[in-house]
Design an enzyme around this catalytic site. Structure first.
Site, PDB file in Angstrom:
ATOM      1  N   LEU A 120      23.273   6.121  21.052  1.00 24.37           N
ATOM      2  CA  LEU A 120      23.931   5.272  20.002  1.00 24.37           C
ATOM      3  C   LEU A 120      22.978   4.143  19.660  1.00 24.37           C
ATOM      4  O   LEU A 120      23.215   3.780  18.484  1.00 24.37           O
ATOM      5  CB  LEU A 120      25.156   4.644  20.766  1.00 24.37           C
ATOM      6  N   ASP A 152      36.258  10.951  41.898  1.00 23.62           N
ATOM      7  CA  ASP A 152      36.103  10.257  40.517  1.00 23.62           C
ATOM      8  C   ASP A 152      37.581  10.515  39.849  1.00 23.62           C
ATOM      9  O   ASP A 152      37.717  10.067  38.934  1.00 23.62           O
ATOM     10  CB  ASP A 152      34.890  11.181  39.734  1.00 23.62           C
ATOM     11  N   ILE A 167      27.777   1.663  26.481  1.00 17.75           N
ATOM     12  CA  ILE A 167      27.941   1.243  25.313  1.00 17.75           C
ATOM     13  C   ILE A 167      29.018   0.142  25.242  1.00 17.75           C
ATOM     14  O   ILE A 167      28.812  -0.860  24.423  1.00 17.75           O
ATOM     15  CB  ILE A 167      28.407   2.482  24.549  1.00 17.75           C
ATOM     16  N   LYS A 211      21.177  10.103  42.533  1.00 18.57           N
ATOM     17  CA  LYS A 211      21.278   8.403  42.582  1.00 18.57           C
ATOM     18  C   LYS A 211      21.358   7.763  43.563  1.00 18.57           C
ATOM     19  O   LYS A 211      22.498   8.206  44.418  1.00 18.57           O
ATOM     20  CB  LYS A 211      22.018   8.119  41.090  1.00 18.57           C
ATOM     21  N   GLU A 232      29.654  -2.189  27.391  1.00 16.90           N
ATOM     22  CA  GLU A 232      29.268  -3.370  27.691  1.00 16.90           C
ATOM     23  C   GLU A 232      28.020  -3.961  26.868  1.00 16.90           C
ATOM     24  O   GLU A 232      27.720  -5.227  26.512  1.00 16.90           O
ATOM     25  CB  GLU A 232      28.545  -2.991  29.260  1.00 16.90           C
TER      26      GLU A 232
END
Length: 402
Positions: free
Chosen positions: A279, A143, A327, A18, A329
């Protein structure tokens, strides 16, 4: 210095790259995309959502060459002043982002067995980018480094000491770049003094974690030595009794590798619902009365609420609870259900504000006044990586956090 400098942000995963290109002056995204399916015949490059470009059997360097070619087509190649790399795991070696040198690369390689699927891919991206952009300063953003401020009592497991001292077995935590970005945005949105504040950040996506941030520093987090621990997730079990797994192994004859696959790839929302790890699919099924989809969501919510409340014990005060991630947000239902569980912390939901779409950006969703403020802050890990690169690269720009 380039008249129009940009930062190239690279995130090399186990099978994808990415990337995004951000204007140094504003941190606006000028170009973004993904090269996916690395080393397969189906590899492709997609930029700004346009028609995919075939990259059949491309490795990381081939893909980065294709990205560099697309930069050149847009007259951006000479503008690349900095490159920021997302690195999954820093072991205990780094407490902050660093300029990449040969020594730094060697140190990242030393700790890569802690995150073999991601760190070695990250290193491949660094090696390729250094060959393609030899004159450009490059920065590693870890991270895990935001969680290096955890105290020993927060990161140690109740295991024999030699596993920690000899093998480095401890809690490291993840999603640190997201937790760091969101907590800093929260100080402004909630009008808080960073040095006298307490926040809980809930990064909820297919991977999910909670972080307690006290006076600007991470003091507790739900993910552990690996991203498996903590919350139930899309396909990950989260916390599970090791004794239960030992019993399953004994009863079924499954190996350790089998059970690693089960808890990482076949559990969580997917495992309980038997339907999907997505979800959005489960929320639709929830409204249609699908019993196991409803149970999966209820279990997901219960784990989130329990970890939020538990992490609050690591704070001296609780000013706000922040939802972020795909999720956090976007799911009105999940936020509503979680907050309903947390009335004991003094949270009261503003139902109408909670229904606002994520296009509204940063927003407070608790009633005013509220003992504890609840908010939604969209994460922006690429911007955080770019800001770190700008800061370390000594590029002057009117941007926050730099």
């Amino acid at each position: 210095m380039n008249e129009f400098p940009v930062v190239l942000v690279i995130n090399c995963g186990s099978s994808s790259i990415k990337f995004s290109v951000l204007d140094v002056a504003t941190c606006d995204v000028l170009m973004a995309g993904i090269a996916d399916g690395m080393n397969t015949e189906n590899a492709f490059l997609s930029i700004n959502g346009d028609k995919p470009i075939n990259l059949s059997h491309s490795n990381y360097e081939d893909a980065l060459k294709a990205i560099a070619f697309e930069l050149e087509k847009r007259d951006l190649t000479d503008s690349v002043a900095l490159i920021g790399h997302r690195i999954a795991h820093d072991g205990e070696l780094f407490t902050q982002s660093v300029i990449i040198t040969d020594e730094i690369i060697d140190n990242i390689r030393r700790v890569s067995p802690l995150a073999p699927l991601h760190n070695y891919a990250n290193l491949s991206g660094i090696d390729a980018a250094r060959r393609l952009f030899p004159a450009v300063r490059q920065v590693a953003v870890f991270d895990t480094s935001f969680h290096q401020t955890l105290a020993p009592e927060a990161y140690l497991y109740g295991l024999p000491w030699e596993y920690f001292s000899s093998l480095g077995v401890r809690r490291y935590g993840f999603h640190g770049t997201s937790h760091r970005y969101v907590s800093r945005r929260a100080y402004e949105l909630l009008d808080l003094d960073e040095k006298n504040s307490g926040l809980i950040v809930a990064h909820l996506g297919n991977g999910a974690s909670i972080c307690a941030v006290r006076n600007g520093q991470s003091v507790d987090t739900s993910m552990g030595m690996t991203p498996l621990e903590g919350l139930m997730m899309g396909t990950r079990s989260g916390d599970v009794d090791f004794g239960a797994m030992a019993w399953i192994a004994k009863e079924t004859g499954q190996t350790l590798s089998d059970l690693e696959r089960v808890v990482n790839k076949e559990s969580g929302l997917l495992g309980i619902s038997g339907l999907s790890s997505d979800l959005r699919v489960l929320e639709k099924a929830w409204h249609e009365g699908h019993e196991r989809a409803r149970l999966a969501i209820k279990t997901f919510v219960h784990r989130i609420a329990r970890h939020i409340a538990g992490h609050a014990a690591s704070l001296h005060r609780l000013d706000g609870i922040i939802f972020t991630g795909g999720i956090g947000e976007n799911s009105v239902l999940i936020r509503q259900l979680v907050i309903e569980h947390l009335g004991v912390l003094g949270l009261t939901l503003d139902v109408e504000m909670n229904k606002q779409p994520n296009s509204h950006g940063e927003r407070i969703i608790s009633v005013n006044p509220s003992q504890v403020i609840c908010a939604v802050i969209p994460t922006n890990e690429e911007k955080m990586i770019a800001l770190d690169a700008i800061h370390l690269g000594n590029v002057k720009a009117p941007v926050e956090f730099a």
